[in-house]
Design a protein around this motif. Structure first.
Motif, PDB file in Angstrom:
ATOM      1  N   TYR A  35       0.968  -1.519   0.126  1.00 39.54           N
ATOM      2  CA  TYR A  35      -0.177   0.224   0.147  1.00 39.54           C
ATOM      3  C   TYR A  35       0.335   1.080  -0.185  1.00 39.54           C
ATOM      4  N   SER A  36       1.959   1.209   0.246  1.00 42.57           N
ATOM      5  CA  SER A  36       3.136   2.447  -0.013  1.00 42.57           C
ATOM      6  C   SER A  36       3.543   2.743  -1.000  1.00 42.57           C
ATOM      7  N   THR A  37       3.554   2.121  -2.014  1.00 46.89           N
ATOM      8  CA  THR A  37       2.894   2.657  -3.560  1.00 46.89           C
ATOM      9  C   THR A  37       2.423   2.331  -4.214  1.00 46.89           C
ATOM     10  N   PRO A  38       2.507   3.275  -5.246  1.00 42.22           N
ATOM     11  CA  PRO A  38       1.277   4.508  -6.235  1.00 42.22           C
ATOM     12  C   PRO A  38       0.419   3.173  -6.383  1.00 42.22           C
ATOM     13  N   ALA A  39       0.979   1.643  -7.334  1.00 46.72           N
ATOM     14  CA  ALA A  39      -0.074   1.326  -7.536  1.00 46.72           C
ATOM     15  C   ALA A  39      -1.427   0.567  -6.658  1.00 46.72           C
ATOM     16  N   GLY A  40      -0.451   0.392  -5.418  1.00 45.70           N
ATOM     17  CA  GLY A  40      -1.102  -0.544  -4.201  1.00 45.70           C
ATOM     18  C   GLY A  40      -1.951   0.513  -3.426  1.00 45.70           C
ATOM     19  N   GLU A 127      -5.013   0.884   5.948  1.00 51.51           N
ATOM     20  CA  GLU A 127      -3.657   0.289   5.532  1.00 51.51           C
ATOM     21  C   GLU A 127      -3.094   1.158   5.317  1.00 51.51           C
ATOM     22  N   LEU A 128      -3.601   2.384   4.126  1.00 52.52           N
ATOM     23  CA  LEU A 128      -2.445   3.626   3.517  1.00 52.52           C
ATOM     24  C   LEU A 128      -2.153   3.829   4.575  1.00 52.52           C
ATOM     25  N   THR A 129      -2.293   4.613   5.863  1.00 54.00           N
ATOM     26  CA  THR A 129      -1.796   5.336   6.706  1.00 54.00           C
ATOM     27  C   THR A 129      -0.589   4.252   7.499  1.00 54.00           C
ATOM     28  N   ALA A 130      -0.859   2.900   8.171  1.00 52.38           N
ATOM     29  CA  ALA A 130      -0.198   2.599   8.064  1.00 52.38           C
ATOM     30  C   ALA A 130       1.052   2.299   6.873  1.00 52.38           C
ATOM     31  N   ALA A 131       0.630   2.450   6.208  1.00 51.83           N
ATOM     32  CA  ALA A 131       2.031   1.935   4.960  1.00 51.83           C
ATOM     33  C   ALA A 131       2.887   3.306   4.879  1.00 51.83           C
ATOM     34  N   LYS A 132       2.515   4.181   5.497  1.00 55.77           N
ATOM     35  CA  LYS A 132       3.022   5.983   5.085  1.00 55.77           C
ATOM     36  C   LYS A 132       2.614   5.740   3.594  1.00 55.77           C
ATOM     37  N   ALA A 133       1.741   5.748   3.191  1.00 59.79           N
ATOM     38  CA  ALA A 133       1.061   6.098   1.489  1.00 59.79           C
ATOM     39  C   ALA A 133       2.058   8.021   1.347  1.00 59.79           C
ATOM     40  N   ASP A 134       1.407   7.478  -0.627  1.00 59.72           N
ATOM     41  CA  ASP A 134       1.234   9.545  -0.724  1.00 59.72           C
ATOM     42  C   ASP A 134       0.372  10.446   0.229  1.00 59.72           C
TER      43      ASP A 134
END
Length: 493
Positions: A35-40, A127-134
């Motif tokens: 989920y840290s990746t743009p695609a994820g 999920e996105l917060t935990a993964a430090k996503a964009d």
């Protein structure tokens, strides 16, 4: 978005195909990586948007028996009468006549759809917060969740509120409408400027910065309904932000290549044009949901002659709503009345909605969403415009008028009127603005909210008697009350 939804399908197939189980699996670590990746991140968001578009009984618009039907059939713009041949259940007519009970399936479907989608949005945010996503992707999920809560308080008032899925459904607290309104405003203000400014392309059908500010404008526009305190200046400021995005009205001109002979109707076709469309639902019949609004209106012989397959003989336009349109208005082309292809003659007047019901050919029909392919007898592939720049212009007109500046309101109103082929109004009234919203935005899900904000909702019209004030809110569904006994039913039900 189409590619993202397809990717979810492929990932699901791959997951089912994995049979080698003698490996160490680090689930949480893998999820954070993915989920840290743009695609994820896009896959997490696509799971939310897939819920928004949904399917029968669980969707914002396009299909039936959910949010769109609840909000449109409870207004004065359309209704499906029970037919004296025994066709069509009473649900739609009961919404129109304001006699629906808490057990009505469309009410329960809307409630379940909204909360199911909020659950998915909560999961995506987690999920996105935990993964430090964009941060922009996290903001997109938060704006979508805020939009869903806005739809809920608009329909139901005080509703259960939660942002963490680790919550017992039977214990979710019912918060005051004004409290959730404050959360929505705070969440939008904190996140809209983080969103992409891209229009179309990868952001077609997604919340970008301009769609986020449109939602903020809508929330402020109805603030007095939700909290008792008006915020016209704030609504106008949000509209001005949207206007800075470079939107224009889509041109309207005669064209044999366009539905109903005018390029105006390109707005409701296969792909909503980027010049005017701010946020749309991507729809492809038999692939991603479907759009039923034209086929649901046409009867069988007219549908077969006009579009190649039988219509459902459902939705009609009340005659008093139709009569408000000027004959010179290009938007009147969407209505079918009198003799039609296939030997059908639609009568303008309707004798009955419920008992014994309308005759088979009674009622004006609507083909604003004139079917585009792929299409069949179960629907068509027209995308659905949730928000358009024409709506923003009319909001700017309304806000200026309510702030005491009728002269400033006129240019915004007249841009929409000129496109429709109508004369300018030099000194518009509030009723002029209300009527223009009805002419421009009918069949798009805005009318009930407009009727309430302009104090028209309780007035008698057609088959509808003067309505008690408690009907401005829908009842909390019976099933929700049974699932969470702490919930309190809305007054009057």
């Amino acid at each position: 978005m189409k590619n993202i939804l397809f990717s979810i399908f492929i990932i699901g197939l791959a997951a089912q195909s994995c049979t080698k189980v003698n490996e160490n699996v680090y689930d949480k670590y893998a999820a954070n990586q993915f989920y840290s990746t743009p695609a994820g991140a896009d896959v997490a968001l696509a799971s939310v948007y897939a819920k928004v578009t949904g399917s029968w009984g669980s969707n914002y618009a396009g299909r039936d028996n959910c949010w769109y039907d609840l909000n449109c059939f409870s207004s004065d713009e359309q209704v499906i009468p029970h037919r004296n041949t025994g066709d069509w259940q009473l649900d739609f007519a009961q919404l129109y006549t304001r006699t629906a009970l808490p057990s009505l399936g469309i009410i329960n479907n809307t409630w379940n759809w909204a909360y199911s989608t909020i659950y998915t949005a909560n999961l995506a945010i987690s999920e996105l917060t935990a993964a430090k996503a964009d941060p922009a992707k996290i903001a997109e999920a938060k704006v979508t969740r805020a939009w869903l809560y806005y739809l809920l308080i608009d329909d139901f008032g005080d509703v259960p509120f939660y942002t963490d899925n680790n919550t017992d459904i039977s214990k979710i607290p019912q918060e005051k409408r004004a409290t959730i309104y404050n959360f929505i405003v705070s969440e939008l203000k904190a996140n809209v400027d983080l969103l992409s400014e891209t229009r179309g392309g990868a952001y077609y059908g997604r919340f970008n910065k301009w769609a986020g500010y449109t939602v903020l404008a809508k929330v402020y526009l109805n603030a007095e309904v939700y909290t008792g305190t008006a915020h016209w200046a704030e609504a106008l400021a949000a509209c001005n932000k949207v206007a800075s995005g470079g939107f224009t009205l889509h041109p309207a001109s005669a064209s044999t290549g366009s539905a109903l002979g005018n390029t105006y109707y390109d707005l409701f076709g296969d792909v909503c044009p980027n010049d005017e469309t701010i946020f749309a639902l991507f729809i492809t019949q038999n692939v991603i949901s479907g759009n039923i609004y034209a086929i649901r209106s046409l009867n069988s012989p007219n549908g077969t002659a006009l579009i190649g397959f039988a219509g459902w003989n459902g939705t009609i336009i009340p005659s008093e709503y139709y009569d408000k349109f000027d004959n010179a208005d290009i938007r009147k082309k969407q209505f079918l009345v009198g003799a039609q292809a296939g030997g059908t003659t639609y009568t303008k007047e309707v004798s009955s909605l419920i008992d014994p019901g309308a005759g088979p050919n009674e009622g004006i029909r609507d083909v604003k969403f004139f079917p585009v392919k792929p299409s069949d007898g179960s629907g068509e592939s027209n995308d659905f415009p949730v928000y358009r720049y024409a709506d923003v212009l009319l909001m700017q007109a309304e806000c200026n008028f309510r702030l005491g500046n009728a002269a400033a309101a006129a240019p915004f109103l007249n841009q929409v009127r000129e496109r429709a082929g109508l004369n300018d109004i030099g000194s518009p009234t509030l009723d002029n603005i209300y009527d223009e919203r009805g002419f421009e935005l009918n069949m798009e899900g805005h009318r009930r909210q407009d009727m309430i904000r302009f104090d028209k909702f309780l007035l008698a019209h057609g088959f509808v008697q003067t309505t008690p004030a408690y009907r401005k809110l829908f009842p909390i569904p019976t099933a929700a009350l049974n699932a969470n006994t702490s919930l309190k039913q809305n007054t009057g039900y």
